[in-house]
Design a protein around this motif. Structure first.
Motif, short mmCIF file in Angstrom:
data_model
loop_
_atom_site.label_atom_id
_atom_site.label_comp_id
_atom_site.label_asym_id
_atom_site.label_seq_id
_atom_site.Cartn_x
_atom_site.Cartn_y
_atom_site.Cartn_z
N GLU A 77 12.75 -13.76 52.40
CA GLU A 77 13.67 -12.72 51.95
C GLU A 77 15.12 -13.13 52.24
O GLU A 77 15.80 -12.54 53.09
CB GLU A 77 13.37 -11.40 52.65
CG GLU A 77 11.97 -10.85 52.37
CD GLU A 77 11.67 -9.60 53.17
OE1 GLU A 77 11.54 -8.53 52.56
OE2 GLU A 77 11.59 -9.70 54.41
N PRO A 78 15.62 -14.15 51.54
CA PRO A 78 16.98 -14.62 51.83
C PRO A 78 18.03 -13.54 51.59
O PRO A 78 19.04 -13.49 52.29
CB PRO A 78 17.17 -15.80 50.87
CG PRO A 78 16.13 -15.61 49.81
CD PRO A 78 14.97 -14.96 50.49
N GLU A 79 17.80 -12.67 50.59
CA GLU A 79 18.77 -11.62 50.31
C GLU A 79 18.83 -10.60 51.44
O GLU A 79 19.89 -10.03 51.72
CB GLU A 79 18.46 -10.94 48.97
CG GLU A 79 17.23 -10.04 48.94
CD GLU A 79 15.91 -10.80 48.94
OE1 GLU A 79 14.86 -10.14 48.96
OE2 GLU A 79 15.91 -12.05 48.91
N ALA A 80 17.71 -10.38 52.13
CA ALA A 80 17.71 -9.46 53.27
C ALA A 80 18.51 -10.04 54.43
O ALA A 80 19.26 -9.32 55.10
CB ALA A 80 16.28 -9.16 53.71
N LEU A 81 18.37 -11.35 54.67
CA LEU A 81 19.15 -12.00 55.72
C LEU A 81 20.63 -11.97 55.37
O LEU A 81 21.48 -11.75 56.25
CB LEU A 81 18.68 -13.44 55.92
CG LEU A 81 19.47 -14.29 56.92
CD1 LEU A 81 19.54 -13.62 58.28
CD2 LEU A 81 18.85 -15.69 57.04
N ALA A 82 20.97 -12.17 54.10
CA ALA A 82 22.37 -12.13 53.68
C ALA A 82 22.97 -10.74 53.94
O ALA A 82 24.09 -10.62 54.45
CB ALA A 82 22.49 -12.49 52.20
#
Length: 308
Positions: free
Chosen positions: A213-218
């Motif tokens: 979930e790269p967008e969640a980390l961003a």
């Protein structure tokens, strides 16, 4: 690429060490400084996790915590560790209003991760998973070892610089000795910080793969930085040398010069994660216009953690 940058920076640090040792006037002082600095950092390598956790008053967690937010944080961290093919880490919580998190431990078999109550109160569950995936990436990459090596060399450079002024070549201009004393440690610190920034980019990349979930980390990085600037982490301010451990610079509340920052610019980190999200076929932050509200907090509101 980030691994390559780290190796290049380590080589630069070693070259700087050798150059200062040569200017001091021989290998004797260089070897003594290396032995002393190595002994200091070897002690820190074996005991740093205990010292860090004690300094921040971290409390260990066990399964089945009564607070559902804390219980979810613990269970998700364990699930991510299994997904990353890592031994189960020790999980801690820190009663601190500033949202932040870090990993410590000399190797994956002795790893610990910690999150603040402010982080649990601010972020949604998927964002917390993104943060913990980032921290577990540090564990998987053995970043503690990398930073210990750089600290050893940086400490040795500082010692040699002091030797240069008092025990260096007597025929050399005294101003040269002064220049070495002041500039060599600064140069070593800059290289050390550059290595730390490279490791953060790599942990973001691997964390995006672990969590998926790269967008969640961003989104988490954006929120953490915004709130970290508003809330001073008193324990971190007392020992700024530990700032590089955290996912976002805990000293941001006081402001920091980018040149001397242990962390890369958050916008650059978000741009990298957005590119990874595109490769994953996931919506980016700008595209999804996601609400920053979650079951445990909301943008603009006062984050509430397990202690209220």
């Amino acid at each position: 690429m980030n691994h390559l940058k780290t190796y290049i920076l380590l080589a630069a640090m070693t070259a700087l060490f050798g150059g200062v040792g040569y200017l001091v006037g021989g290998t004797g002082g260089m070897l003594i400084a290396l032995v002393v600095a190595g002994a200091m950092n070897l002690f820190a390598y074996w005991n740093a996790d205990k010292m860090v956790l004690r300094h921040f008053k971290a409390q260990p967690l066990e399964p089945g915590h009564p607070d559902p937010r804390v219980r979810a944080y613990y269970e998700d961290t364990m699930a991510l560790a299994q997904r990353a093919d890592l031994p189960p880490p020790k999980v801690y919580i820190i009663d601190n209003p500033q949202p932040n998190a870090f990993a410590t431990g000399r190797d994956p078999q002795n790893a610990a991760v910690a999150a603040t109550s402010g982080l649990l109160g601010l972020l949604s569950r998927d964002e917390i998973r993104g943060v913990m995936a980032h921290e577990l990436a540090h564990v998987k990459n053995r970043d503690t070892l990398t930073m210990t090596v750089t600290a050893t060399i940086a400490g040795a450079v500082a010692m040699l610089a002091n030797f240069a002024l008092f025990f260096g070549d007597r025929d050399r201009n005294p101003l040269v000795g002064l220049a070495i004393m002041f500039l060599a440690p600064i140069a070593a610190s800059l290289v050390q910080m550059a290595i730390s920034r490279a490791r953060e980019y790599e942990a973001d990349r691997l964390g995006a793969e672990i969590g998926g979930e790269p967008e969640a980390l961003a989104r988490a990085l954006e929120k953490i930085e915004a709130y970290a600037r508003q809330r001073v982490n008193v324990d971190a301010e007392r020992n700024p040398a530990m700032a590089h451990l955290f996912i976002i610079n805990p000293l941001s509340g006081r402001g920091a010069d980018n040149l001397f920052s242990t962390h890369p610019n958050t916008r650059n980190r978000i741009a990298q994660l957005s590119e990874i999200a595109r490769r994953f076929g996931r919506p980016t932050m700008s595209a999804q216009q996601a609400s920053n509200t979650g079951p445990w907090g909301a943008r603009g509101g006062r984050p509430k953690g397990p202690w209220g």
